[in-house]
Design an enzyme around this catalytic site. Structure first.
Site, PDB file in Angstrom:
ATOM      1  CE  LYS A 148      -4.099  -1.984   2.211  1.00  0.00           C
ATOM      2  NZ  LYS A 148      -5.032  -1.781   3.341  1.00  0.00           N
ATOM      3  CE1 TYR A 166      -9.639  -2.504   0.570  1.00  0.00           C
ATOM      4  CE2 TYR A 166      -8.757  -0.616  -0.622  1.00  0.00           C
ATOM      5  CZ  TYR A 166      -8.567  -1.729   0.181  1.00  0.00           C
ATOM      6  OH  TYR A 166      -7.305  -2.077   0.593  1.00  0.00           O
ATOM      7  CG  ASN A 195      -3.755  -1.954   6.831  1.00  0.00           C
ATOM      8  OD1 ASN A 195      -3.638  -1.566   5.672  1.00  0.00           O
ATOM      9  ND2 ASN A 195      -4.714  -2.771   7.206  1.00  0.00           N
ATOM     10  CG  HIS A 233      -5.772  -6.078   0.356  1.00  0.00           C
ATOM     11  ND1 HIS A 233      -6.920  -6.036   1.106  1.00  0.00           N
ATOM     12  CD2 HIS A 233      -5.983  -6.986  -0.623  1.00  0.00           C
ATOM     13  CE1 HIS A 233      -7.799  -6.882   0.574  1.00  0.00           C
ATOM     14  NE2 HIS A 233      -7.255  -7.470  -0.471  1.00  0.00           N
ATOM     15  CD  GLU A 277      -9.255  -9.138  -2.743  1.00  0.00           C
ATOM     16  OE1 GLU A 277     -10.040  -8.793  -1.846  1.00  0.00           O
ATOM     17  OE2 GLU A 277      -8.104  -9.599  -2.500  1.00  0.00           O
TER      18      GLU A 277
HETATM   19  P1  CMP Z   1      -7.610  -4.041   3.945  1.00  0.00           P
HETATM   20  O1  CMP Z   1      -7.224  -5.397   4.433  1.00  0.00           O
HETATM   21  O2  CMP Z   1      -7.036  -3.581   2.660  1.00  0.00           O
HETATM   22  O3  CMP Z   1      -9.205  -3.950   3.876  1.00  0.00           O
HETATM   23  C1  CMP Z   1      -9.945  -2.788   4.100  1.00  0.00           C
HETATM   24  C2  CMP Z   1      -9.073  -1.655   4.549  1.00  0.00           C
HETATM   25  O4  CMP Z   1      -9.786  -0.610   5.176  1.00  0.00           O
HETATM   26  C3  CMP Z   1      -8.115  -2.137   5.620  1.00  0.00           C
HETATM   27  O5  CMP Z   1      -7.154  -2.968   5.070  1.00  0.00           O
HETATM   28  C4  CMP Z   1      -7.636  -0.817   6.177  1.00  0.00           C
HETATM   29  O6  CMP Z   1      -6.694  -0.168   5.316  1.00  0.00           O
HETATM   30  C5  CMP Z   1      -8.944  -0.038   6.169  1.00  0.00           C
HETATM   31  N1  CMP Z   1      -9.645  -0.152   7.436  1.00  0.00           N
HETATM   32  C6  CMP Z   1     -10.293  -1.227   7.928  1.00  0.00           C
HETATM   33  N2  CMP Z   1     -10.860  -0.945   9.116  1.00  0.00           N
HETATM   34  C7  CMP Z   1     -10.566   0.335   9.374  1.00  0.00           C
HETATM   35  C8  CMP Z   1     -10.863   1.217  10.444  1.00  0.00           C
HETATM   36  N3  CMP Z   1     -11.563   0.808  11.502  1.00  0.00           N
HETATM   37  N4  CMP Z   1     -10.391   2.471  10.376  1.00  0.00           N
HETATM   38  C9  CMP Z   1      -9.680   2.887   9.312  1.00  0.00           C
HETATM   39  N5  CMP Z   1      -9.359   2.103   8.258  1.00  0.00           N
HETATM   40  C10 CMP Z   1      -9.801   0.840   8.287  1.00  0.00           C
END
Ligand code: CMP
Length: 141
Positions: free
Chosen positions: A10, A50, A113, A116, A127
């Site tokens: 990411k 998403y 984070n 993914h 995906e």
């Molecule tokens: P990902 O696994 O890519 O799937 C959805 C994404 O949304 C997640 O990783 C984070 O980047 C984001 N995300 C999920 N939950 C939250 C949250 N509570 N607050 C902010 N971002 C979130």
């Protein structure tokens, strides 16, 4: 069983030059790259990817973040690749992720984070197809 999973490195990780460190973790855990490209997502691509989160409070900031810088989209192959990738990544929130996982060691926040990974065979198929044509996947042993 040998599986394929979809992975994104990411924006927060790409901008901090963590591509190599993250690939090191993935490859050393038995995940082999069978397709990879760097792209700058546009809003429509990010929103489509998403779509299941549309309406959640984190959706808009998530889209803004995902289009803020390039990402690496990739397909990883290996024995139980979906589960192995999720274990190596750690849980979504880096504050709750086990030490030694990518998210515990590199991620900045629950949104930023770093990676993914697909959560099921069905998501992996969707995906992968969202970003890659079948002929873009390389055969590997
Ligand atoms: P990902 O696994 O890519 O799937 C959805 C994404 O949304 C997640 O990783 C984070 O980047 C984001 N995300 C999920 N939950 C939250 C949250 N509570 N607050 C902010 N971002 C979130």
């Amino acid at each position: 069983e040998v599986e394929r999973t979809f992975s994104i490195i990411k924006p927060d990780a790409v901008t901090r030059n963590l591509i190599g460190s993250i690939l090191q973790r993935l490859e050393s855990n038995g995940l082999s790259v069978v397709a990879s490209k760097m792209i700058r997502l546009d809003r429509e691509q990010a929103e489509g990817f998403y779509a299941e989160h549309k309406g959640r409070d984190f959706y808009e900031p998530l889209i803004e973040y995902m289009i803020s810088a390039p990402v690496i989209v990739q397909v990883l192959q290996g024995e139980d690749a979906i589960t192995v990738n999720r274990r190596v990544m750690g849980v979504t929130d880096p504050a709750k992720a086990e030490e030694g996982t990518i998210r515990a060691d590199f991620a900045l926040s629950v949104r930023e984070n770093s990676v993914h990974g697909s959560d099921s065979v069905a998501s992996a198929e969707r995906e992968i197809a969202y970003f890659f044509a079948p002929e873009e996947l390389c055969e590997r042993d």
